[in-house]
Design a protein around this motif. Structure first.
Motif, PDB file in Angstrom:
ATOM      1  N   SER A   5       0.828  -1.207   0.000  1.00  0.00           N
ATOM      2  CA  SER A   5       0.000   0.000   0.000  1.00  0.00           C
ATOM      3  C   SER A   5       0.864   1.260   0.000  1.00  0.00           C
ATOM      4  O   SER A   5       0.572   2.219  -0.719  1.00  0.00           O
ATOM      5  N   LYS A   6       1.943   1.247   0.778  1.00  0.00           N
ATOM      6  CA  LYS A   6       2.848   2.400   0.817  1.00  0.00           C
ATOM      7  C   LYS A   6       3.537   2.586  -0.537  1.00  0.00           C
ATOM      8  O   LYS A   6       3.676   3.701  -1.031  1.00  0.00           O
ATOM      9  N   LEU A   7       3.967   1.482  -1.131  1.00  0.00           N
ATOM     10  CA  LEU A   7       4.584   1.525  -2.458  1.00  0.00           C
ATOM     11  C   LEU A   7       3.574   2.067  -3.475  1.00  0.00           C
ATOM     12  O   LEU A   7       3.922   2.913  -4.294  1.00  0.00           O
ATOM     13  N   SER A   8       2.347   1.611  -3.400  1.00  0.00           N
ATOM     14  CA  SER A   8       1.301   2.061  -4.325  1.00  0.00           C
ATOM     15  C   SER A   8       1.047   3.550  -4.201  1.00  0.00           C
ATOM     16  O   SER A   8       0.829   4.239  -5.206  1.00  0.00           O
ATOM     17  N   ASP A   9       1.085   4.053  -2.981  1.00  0.00           N
ATOM     18  CA  ASP A   9       0.923   5.495  -2.763  1.00  0.00           C
ATOM     19  C   ASP A   9       2.101   6.260  -3.350  1.00  0.00           C
ATOM     20  O   ASP A   9       1.915   7.262  -4.037  1.00  0.00           O
ATOM     21  N   GLN A  18      -3.025  -1.545  -9.180  1.00  0.00           N
ATOM     22  CA  GLN A  18      -2.676  -2.363  -8.018  1.00  0.00           C
ATOM     23  C   GLN A  18      -3.217  -3.785  -8.163  1.00  0.00           C
ATOM     24  O   GLN A  18      -2.500  -4.761  -7.899  1.00  0.00           O
ATOM     25  N   ILE A  19      -4.450  -3.884  -8.584  1.00  0.00           N
ATOM     26  CA  ILE A  19      -5.073  -5.201  -8.756  1.00  0.00           C
ATOM     27  C   ILE A  19      -4.302  -6.022  -9.791  1.00  0.00           C
ATOM     28  O   ILE A  19      -4.018  -7.203  -9.572  1.00  0.00           O
ATOM     29  N   THR A  20      -3.941  -5.399 -10.889  1.00  0.00           N
ATOM     30  CA  THR A  20      -3.187  -6.118 -11.923  1.00  0.00           C
ATOM     31  C   THR A  20      -1.838  -6.582 -11.390  1.00  0.00           C
ATOM     32  O   THR A  20      -1.441  -7.738 -11.603  1.00  0.00           O
ATOM     33  N   LEU A  21      -1.133  -5.697 -10.688  1.00  0.00           N
ATOM     34  CA  LEU A  21       0.187  -6.061 -10.154  1.00  0.00           C
ATOM     35  C   LEU A  21       0.098  -7.196  -9.137  1.00  0.00           C
ATOM     36  O   LEU A  21       1.049  -7.975  -8.991  1.00  0.00           O
ATOM     37  N   LEU A  22      -1.034  -7.310  -8.459  1.00  0.00           N
ATOM     38  CA  LEU A  22      -1.212  -8.381  -7.465  1.00  0.00           C
ATOM     39  C   LEU A  22      -1.721  -9.684  -8.075  1.00  0.00           C
ATOM     40  O   LEU A  22      -1.944 -10.655  -7.358  1.00  0.00           O
ATOM     41  N   GLY A  23      -1.900  -9.714  -9.377  1.00  0.00           N
ATOM     42  CA  GLY A  23      -2.319 -10.955 -10.026  1.00  0.00           C
ATOM     43  C   GLY A  23      -3.792 -11.018 -10.343  1.00  0.00           C
ATOM     44  O   GLY A  23      -4.352 -12.096 -10.532  1.00  0.00           O
ATOM     45  N   THR A  24      -4.454  -9.889 -10.376  1.00  0.00           N
ATOM     46  CA  THR A  24      -5.847  -9.737 -10.744  1.00  0.00           C
ATOM     47  C   THR A  24      -6.819 -10.520  -9.844  1.00  0.00           C
ATOM     48  O   THR A  24      -7.651 -11.288 -10.341  1.00  0.00           O
ATOM     49  N   PRO A  25      -6.706 -10.300  -8.528  1.00  0.00           N
ATOM     50  CA  PRO A  25      -7.749 -10.879  -7.676  1.00  0.00           C
ATOM     51  C   PRO A  25      -9.052 -10.117  -7.926  1.00  0.00           C
ATOM     52  O   PRO A  25      -9.028  -9.022  -8.495  1.00  0.00           O
ATOM     53  N   GLY A  26     -10.163 -10.677  -7.499  1.00  0.00           N
ATOM     54  CA  GLY A  26     -11.427  -9.950  -7.604  1.00  0.00           C
ATOM     55  C   GLY A  26     -11.347  -8.656  -6.805  1.00  0.00           C
ATOM     56  O   GLY A  26     -10.593  -8.554  -5.837  1.00  0.00           O
ATOM     57  N   ARG A  27     -12.121  -7.675  -7.218  1.00  0.00           N
ATOM     58  CA  ARG A  27     -12.100  -6.371  -6.525  1.00  0.00           C
ATOM     59  C   ARG A  27     -12.435  -6.515  -5.042  1.00  0.00           C
ATOM     60  O   ARG A  27     -11.811  -5.900  -4.201  1.00  0.00           O
ATOM     61  N   SER A  28     -13.429  -7.339  -4.730  1.00  0.00           N
ATOM     62  CA  SER A  28     -13.800  -7.512  -3.316  1.00  0.00           C
ATOM     63  C   SER A  28     -12.659  -8.158  -2.540  1.00  0.00           C
ATOM     64  O   SER A  28     -12.390  -7.776  -1.398  1.00  0.00           O
ATOM     65  N   HIS A  50       8.831  -9.009  -5.311  1.00  0.00           N
ATOM     66  CA  HIS A  50       9.545  -8.440  -6.460  1.00  0.00           C
ATOM     67  C   HIS A  50       9.355  -6.919  -6.525  1.00  0.00           C
ATOM     68  O   HIS A  50      10.302  -6.178  -6.770  1.00  0.00           O
ATOM     69  N   LEU A  51       8.137  -6.471  -6.286  1.00  0.00           N
ATOM     70  CA  LEU A  51       7.852  -5.039  -6.346  1.00  0.00           C
ATOM     71  C   LEU A  51       8.623  -4.268  -5.270  1.00  0.00           C
ATOM     72  O   LEU A  51       9.174  -3.195  -5.535  1.00  0.00           O
ATOM     73  N   LEU A  52       8.687  -4.832  -4.076  1.00  0.00           N
ATOM     74  CA  LEU A  52       9.437  -4.170  -3.004  1.00  0.00           C
ATOM     75  C   LEU A  52      10.932  -4.146  -3.307  1.00  0.00           C
ATOM     76  O   LEU A  52      11.626  -3.177  -2.976  1.00  0.00           O
ATOM     77  N   SER A  53      11.415  -5.197  -3.955  1.00  0.00           N
ATOM     78  CA  SER A  53      12.824  -5.221  -4.365  1.00  0.00           C
ATOM     79  C   SER A  53      13.106  -4.118  -5.388  1.00  0.00           C
ATOM     80  O   SER A  53      14.137  -3.439  -5.318  1.00  0.00           O
ATOM     81  N   ILE A  54      12.190  -3.942  -6.331  1.00  0.00           N
ATOM     82  CA  ILE A  54      12.329  -2.872  -7.332  1.00  0.00           C
ATOM     83  C   ILE A  54      12.323  -1.517  -6.634  1.00  0.00           C
ATOM     84  O   ILE A  54      13.171  -0.658  -6.903  1.00  0.00           O
ATOM     85  N   TYR A  55      11.388  -1.332  -5.728  1.00  0.00           N
ATOM     86  CA  TYR A  55      11.265  -0.067  -4.988  1.00  0.00           C
ATOM     87  C   TYR A  55      12.566   0.242  -4.245  1.00  0.00           C
ATOM     88  O   TYR A  55      13.086   1.352  -4.320  1.00  0.00           O
ATOM     89  N   PRO A  65      13.942  10.761  -3.642  1.00  0.00           N
ATOM     90  CA  PRO A  65      12.736   9.916  -3.596  1.00  0.00           C
ATOM     91  C   PRO A  65      11.750  10.180  -4.726  1.00  0.00           C
ATOM     92  O   PRO A  65      11.158   9.244  -5.264  1.00  0.00           O
ATOM     93  N   LYS A  66      11.563  11.427  -5.112  1.00  0.00           N
ATOM     94  CA  LYS A  66      10.617  11.746  -6.193  1.00  0.00           C
ATOM     95  C   LYS A  66      11.099  11.152  -7.521  1.00  0.00           C
ATOM     96  O   LYS A  66      10.315  10.579  -8.276  1.00  0.00           O
ATOM     97  N   ALA A  67      12.400  11.261  -7.796  1.00  0.00           N
ATOM     98  CA  ALA A  67      12.955  10.687  -9.029  1.00  0.00           C
ATOM     99  C   ALA A  67      12.810   9.170  -9.022  1.00  0.00           C
ATOM    100  O   ALA A  67      12.461   8.563 -10.046  1.00  0.00           O
ATOM    101  N   ALA A  68      13.067   8.563  -7.875  1.00  0.00           N
ATOM    102  CA  ALA A  68      12.947   7.105  -7.769  1.00  0.00           C
ATOM    103  C   ALA A  68      11.499   6.668  -8.009  1.00  0.00           C
ATOM    104  O   ALA A  68      11.244   5.698  -8.738  1.00  0.00           O
ATOM    105  N   ASP A  69      10.560   7.386  -7.423  1.00  0.00           N
ATOM    106  CA  ASP A  69       9.152   7.024  -7.572  1.00  0.00           C
ATOM    107  C   ASP A  69       8.629   7.285  -8.986  1.00  0.00           C
ATOM    108  O   ASP A  69       7.780   6.547  -9.481  1.00  0.00           O
TER     109      ASP A  69
END
Length: 109
Positions: A5-9, A18-28, A50-55, A65-69
């Motif tokens: 969630s912090k990475l997404s922000d 976010q849903i796509t990056l998590l593997g497309t779970p249902g919205r609920s 993997h996403l946290l490693s990229i971050y 931080p702004k350039a990285a994000d």
């Protein structure tokens, strides 16, 4: 899920991204994960790892931080003039891993 969630922000990801990056779970399911965490499937845990490693690698490569994000949304010749985010939104773990390998190679890892 809290770290995701912090990475997404930081990356200013939409709910659909976010849903796509998590593997497309249902919205609920996605909103349940966001609210209470719980036991995520292995696929989602691997994606988040993997996403946290990229971050983290981007924080090392680009100390501003702004350039990285913002890096993930910039076009990149290595990715055929797509952004890293566009590549990762291909939806497969391999798409996220491809970006992770690139970022790790850039930092010499």
């Amino acid at each position: 899920m809290e770290a995701f969630s912090k990475l997404s922000d930081a990356w200013e990801l939409s709910t659909d991204e976010q849903i796509t990056l998590l593997g497309t779970p249902g919205r609920s399911t996605f909103f349940k994960w966001k609210k209470s965490g719980g036991n995520l499937p292995n696929d989602a845990v691997e994606r988040i790892s993997h996403l946290l490693s990229i971050y983290k690698a981007l924080e090392i490569l680009l100390p501003d931080p702004k350039a990285a994000d913002n890096w993930i949304k910039r076009k990149n010749r290595y990715f055929g003039d797509q952004s890293a985010l566009e590549v990762m939104l291909g939806g497969q773990v391999a798409d996220i891993y491809r970006v992770r390998e690139y970022v790790n190679a850039q930092r010499g890892g």
